[in-house]
Design a protein around this motif. Structure first.
Motif, PDB file in Angstrom:
ATOM      1  N   VAL A  20       0.839  -1.202   0.000  1.00  0.00           N
ATOM      2  CA  VAL A  20       0.000   0.000   0.000  1.00  0.00           C
ATOM      3  C   VAL A  20       0.875   1.253   0.000  1.00  0.00           C
ATOM      4  O   VAL A  20       0.598   2.222  -0.712  1.00  0.00           O
ATOM      5  N   SER A  21       1.946   1.230   0.753  1.00  0.00           N
ATOM      6  CA  SER A  21       2.850   2.379   0.802  1.00  0.00           C
ATOM      7  C   SER A  21       3.523   2.622  -0.546  1.00  0.00           C
ATOM      8  O   SER A  21       3.645   3.777  -0.999  1.00  0.00           O
ATOM      9  N   GLY A  27       2.272   5.186  -7.224  1.00  0.00           N
ATOM     10  CA  GLY A  27       1.139   4.825  -8.064  1.00  0.00           C
ATOM     11  C   GLY A  27       0.798   5.843  -9.139  1.00  0.00           C
ATOM     12  O   GLY A  27       0.238   5.486 -10.180  1.00  0.00           O
ATOM     13  N   LEU A  28       1.141   7.108  -8.914  1.00  0.00           N
ATOM     14  CA  LEU A  28       0.836   8.119  -9.926  1.00  0.00           C
ATOM     15  C   LEU A  28       1.572   7.848 -11.236  1.00  0.00           C
ATOM     16  O   LEU A  28       1.094   8.227 -12.308  1.00  0.00           O
ATOM     17  N   GLY A 139      -7.753   5.601  -1.164  1.00  0.00           N
ATOM     18  CA  GLY A 139      -7.745   4.806   0.066  1.00  0.00           C
ATOM     19  C   GLY A 139      -6.357   4.615   0.638  1.00  0.00           C
ATOM     20  O   GLY A 139      -6.173   4.624   1.865  1.00  0.00           O
ATOM     21  N   SER A 140      -5.377   4.476  -0.238  1.00  0.00           N
ATOM     22  CA  SER A 140      -4.006   4.264   0.238  1.00  0.00           C
ATOM     23  C   SER A 140      -3.474   5.468   1.002  1.00  0.00           C
ATOM     24  O   SER A 140      -2.675   5.317   1.918  1.00  0.00           O
ATOM     25  N   ARG A 141      -3.950   6.654   0.645  1.00  0.00           N
ATOM     26  CA  ARG A 141      -3.480   7.867   1.328  1.00  0.00           C
ATOM     27  C   ARG A 141      -3.981   7.927   2.777  1.00  0.00           C
ATOM     28  O   ARG A 141      -3.309   8.459   3.652  1.00  0.00           O
ATOM     29  N   VAL A 142      -5.151   7.360   3.011  1.00  0.00           N
ATOM     30  CA  VAL A 142      -5.652   7.262   4.389  1.00  0.00           C
ATOM     31  C   VAL A 142      -4.919   6.128   5.106  1.00  0.00           C
ATOM     32  O   VAL A 142      -4.487   6.280   6.246  1.00  0.00           O
ATOM     33  N   TRP A 143      -4.740   5.015   4.430  1.00  0.00           N
ATOM     34  CA  TRP A 143      -4.078   3.837   5.018  1.00  0.00           C
ATOM     35  C   TRP A 143      -2.686   4.185   5.545  1.00  0.00           C
ATOM     36  O   TRP A 143      -2.313   3.745   6.644  1.00  0.00           O
ATOM     37  N   VAL A 144      -1.929   4.953   4.766  1.00  0.00           N
ATOM     38  CA  VAL A 144      -0.561   5.276   5.200  1.00  0.00           C
ATOM     39  C   VAL A 144      -0.527   6.397   6.228  1.00  0.00           C
ATOM     40  O   VAL A 144       0.529   6.709   6.777  1.00  0.00           O
TER      41      VAL A 144
END
Length: 192
Positions: A20-21, A27-28, A139-144
């Motif tokens: 996820v990180s 990812g961009l 979602g990944s931005r919240v996860w990290v």
């Protein structure tokens, strides 16, 4: 909700947090590759009689992403919301950005949403990949731990609205594609 997500991340397997990180950070680049593929696929074959706006829209898409990013920065400077990792005391996967690096809206989410919407105009097959990827980016931005959930929701909205408006304008560019067809810039809008 933020603490629930970061708490889940804290108790998840290391390989998942790493994946996820990596997606959150790099990812961009995937969206850039999708835009490049969309441009490549949008150019008609040599000798095509009908001119389409798709190649010009594909060329406009990176500019749309930049403008979505700028719109997000402008909103950040007005809203000035501190990062959640600055205001809430919780364990995060990524290091907390310094004070003054505002949180609302998420630029990653805005850029990802802008790419997904731009691809809806240019290449629906690639958009089918980009839309869920944009949601995963948000979602990944919240996860990290970098953003609150509402930061990424607003980022998705900003990117989608900016891209929809600008790509709607770019849709009217078929005459430009026809004019470029007989210039040295022909490879930008048609295959050889």
């Amino acid at each position: 909700m933020y603490k629930s997500v970061t708490g889940l991340a804290d108790h998840s397997p290391g390989w998942l947090d790493t994946a996820v990180s990596l997606w959150s950070t790099y990812g961009l680049v995937f969206f850039g590759a999708l835009l490049l593929a969309a441009w490549w696929r949008a150019r008609p074959a040599a000798g095509a009689r009908r001119f389409s706006a798709r190649p010009v829209m594909a060329l406009a898409a990176p500019l749309v992403l930049v403008l979505a990013y700028v719109a997000g920065l402008a909103l950040k400077s007005v809203m000035r919301e501190q990062r959640p990792c600055q205001t809430l005391h919780t364990i995060t996967i990524e290091a907390c950005p310094p004070l003054g690096d505002w949180s609302l809206p998420s630029n990653h989410a805005a850029i990802a949403a802008a790419a997904a919407v731009a691809l809806l105009f240019v290449d629906r097959a690639l958009a089918a990949v980009a839309v869920p990827a944009a949601l995963l980016m948000a979602g990944s931005r919240v996860w990290v731990g970098a953003h609150y959930p509402h930061d990424v929701v607003l980022g998705l909205l900003v990117g989608a609205v900016v891209a929809w408006a600008l790509m709607s304008l770019a849709r009217r560019t078929a005459p430009l594609a026809e004019r470029l067809h007989d210039t040295p810039l022909r490879p930008l809008v048609a295959r050889r």
